[in-house]
Each structure stands twice: as structure tokens, then as C-alpha cells.
Write an enzyme that holds these catalytic residues in place. Sequence first.
Site, PDB file in Angstrom:
ATOM      1  N   ARG A  52      -5.923  41.809   6.129  1.00 57.50           N
ATOM      2  CA  ARG A  52      -4.674  41.115   6.437  1.00 57.50           C
ATOM      3  C   ARG A  52      -4.390  40.092   5.340  1.00 57.50           C
ATOM      4  O   ARG A  52      -5.319  39.495   4.787  1.00 57.50           O
ATOM      5  CB  ARG A  52      -4.799  40.370   7.769  1.00 57.50           C
ATOM      6  CG  ARG A  52      -4.740  41.267   8.983  1.00 57.50           C
ATOM      7  CD  ARG A  52      -3.321  41.799   9.239  1.00 57.50           C
ATOM      8  NE  ARG A  52      -3.261  42.648  10.405  1.00 57.50           N
ATOM      9  CZ  ARG A  52      -3.271  43.985  10.392  1.00 57.50           C
ATOM     10  NH1 ARG A  52      -3.332  44.643   9.251  1.00 57.50           N
ATOM     11  NH2 ARG A  52      -3.201  44.667  11.514  1.00 57.50           N
ATOM     12  N   HIS A  87       1.259  47.549   1.718  1.00 54.78           N
ATOM     13  CA  HIS A  87       0.646  47.752   3.051  1.00 54.78           C
ATOM     14  C   HIS A  87       0.670  49.239   3.442  1.00 54.78           C
ATOM     15  O   HIS A  87       1.151  49.603   4.526  1.00 54.78           O
ATOM     16  CB  HIS A  87       1.342  46.891   4.114  1.00 54.78           C
ATOM     17  CG  HIS A  87       0.485  46.647   5.326  1.00 54.78           C
ATOM     18  ND1 HIS A  87       0.492  45.474   6.036  1.00 54.78           N
ATOM     19  CD2 HIS A  87      -0.422  47.438   5.974  1.00 54.78           C
ATOM     20  CE1 HIS A  87      -0.356  45.552   7.048  1.00 54.78           C
ATOM     21  NE2 HIS A  87      -0.928  46.751   7.038  1.00 54.78           N
TER      22      HIS A  87
HETATM   23  C1  OXD Z   1      -3.212  48.471  11.159  1.00 56.61           C
HETATM   24  C2  OXD Z   1      -2.376  48.282   9.960  1.00 56.61           C
HETATM   25  O1  OXD Z   1      -3.690  47.502  11.741  1.00 56.61           O
HETATM   26  O2  OXD Z   1      -1.657  49.226   9.567  1.00 56.61           O
HETATM   27  O3  OXD Z   1      -3.395  49.634  11.555  1.00 56.61           O
HETATM   28  O4  OXD Z   1      -2.384  47.214   9.360  1.00 56.61           O
END
Ligand code: OXD
Length: 332
Positions: free
Chosen positions: A247, A295
Site C-alpha cells: 500500500r 497499481h
Molecule cells: C488488493 C489490491 O488488495 O488490488 O487486492 O490492492
Amino acid sequence: MQEVPFILKEIDSKLFSYFNFKLSFQMSLAIICPGKNPDSWIQAIRELDPDLKIQVYPEINEPEEVEFALVWQHPVGILSTFRNLKLISSMGAGVDHILTDKSISADLPIVRIVDEKLTFSMTNYVIMGVLNFHRRLSHFQENQEKKLWDMSDPEIDVKIGIMGVGALGGDVLDKLSFMGFPVVGFGFSEKENFEYPYFSKARLGEFLSEVNVLVCLLPLTPETESILNIELFKQCKPGTYLVNVARGKHLVEEDLTLALDSGYLSGAFLDVYQKEPLPEEHPFWEDNRITLTPHIASVTNPKAAAPQILENINRKKTDRALINCVNRPRGY
Ligand code: OXD
């Protein structure tokens, strides 16, 4: 014929509307993922269970029917308005986007996606980051732009440290080790008989001094937020390479720039950011020490994930133990 007293008529019509309501009451699944197109989720779920009623945010016209919710970054507070809600499913592997909503009742179960396809993509992405550093791909790409034929230093020896050794981190360890790379793991809890050298929280410094590639796959919890900061980077071997696929909030972004300027780190491979989409004016876009992607390291495939979402709905309906259930106090 004798006239029915007004009061009885009144009760009769109330009972009628109550039963009518009961008969038409249908349990439903609410899909709440603002900003994301829900169509492929609807299609994947309908293919498996055409009878399940689906309501899609913001058109949740029968909130009292919502017993199950499938969410990604839902508006905070909305889930607690469904008084019959019994189960919350995350659309992804992470659940930090759910747990930050403090209005969700503490006893509501939350489940997440654990899926082979998700794991496969994540592992491949991390391998790509590791190989980029190990085989100096960014360096040779720069030389290509300069038309420079320089065969010196074709490889960097690497030892890889994986922070977070759950379903995803465990697979990354297995595959990198299978490829012949030395690997070690780090996590917050103690582990006995772990397959690879393992360092728990108290031995973070020792872990960092062992490796020159650092991969973050930790869950985001209050304990892990901002863990990738300048104090941690100072403890790394000079020139360590960072891969963050967990994250954005794990990383203090200004500290990454500082660590690259100071030589604590030599480069980074990033898929996640404090603010997504990464703002146009963000310095990372133009920093050639950083390779970045939007992402996409591992994106849930609705078709692959739908069976476990429905399995959990069916288990909940029949009061059986759920799969991939989140430990609420632990935060993942
Ligand atoms: C997940 C993401 O948590 O895509 O799957 O970040």
C-alpha cells in the site's frame, strides 16, 4: 351483512401490507465500488447464481434487503445503514479500505480474496522488480537511449528480504527461492519452523542488514503504516533496492527521495502510492531512479473471485465457517 368495524379494517390492512412486504422481501447483495465499473462483477456472480438479487451502489433502493456486501473503497458509514447486513466481502486481497471505516459493527465478519490468479500475478510482478535490479535493466535501457555499448557489471548479486509472509509473500519466497535467489522473510509475529530464515519485529535491524532488495507485501495496519521511512532506510545496506507492492501508506514518500539522494537506497520499483492516481505534479514521475506502475501488480479477476464470494454467502446463510475470514483485531 354486518359492517366490519373500522378498527378491524385498519388492522387487517396493516397485516396485509406486513405480510405482503415479508413475501416480497428478498435477500440481496450490494455491490459498492464507486469509481470502478461493476459490470464484470455482476456478470461473474450472475453466471454462478442467477437468482441472487444484486443492488449496485448508488442505486440501493431496498437497503433493508442487503444481507451481503461486496465492496471496494465504499463511502465511509454506508455499510452501517444496512441493518440486515451479515457479511462484507472485499473485492481484493487487502481489507484496509474496509477496516478504516469505524462505523462497521465489530461483530460483522469480513472476508477477503485469496486466489491463485492474484497470487500468480503478484509473484510475477515482484520477480520482474527483482530482475530489473539484478540484471540492471533500467541501466541498460538508459545506455540504449545513449547508443552506449557498455558490457561492464552485467549483474548485481542480490539477497531478497520479503516483508509480509502471508499467502502472497509466501508464494514470492517460494518462487524466488526456486529460481535460486537467497531469500529471507520478515513479519510482525513470531513464527516457528518457518521454511526460510525469518525475522520477527524485534529483529528488523538484523533483517535489513542481511538483504539488498527489500520487498514490501505487508498488510496495512496502524502498526505497519509509514514503516518504510528514513529511519528504516538508514538501517539498510547502502544501495538497497525497494519494491513496494503493498500500500502507498506504507511508504513515507519524501523519505524515499531522501534515501535515494543519500545513497541508502539505489532505486525503487513502485506500484502503490499515498494518493492514487498519482498526481501529475508528483516528483516520482520524473525520477529515473524509480520505476512506477499504476497499481496493476495484481488485479482481482471477478470470474476467478466470484466462486469464493458466493461460497461465503452460502456458508453464511447456513451458518458454516467462512473462508479467508479477516481477523478483525489483527487487521488482516
Ligand atoms: C488488493 C489490491 O488488495 O488490488 O487486492 O490492492
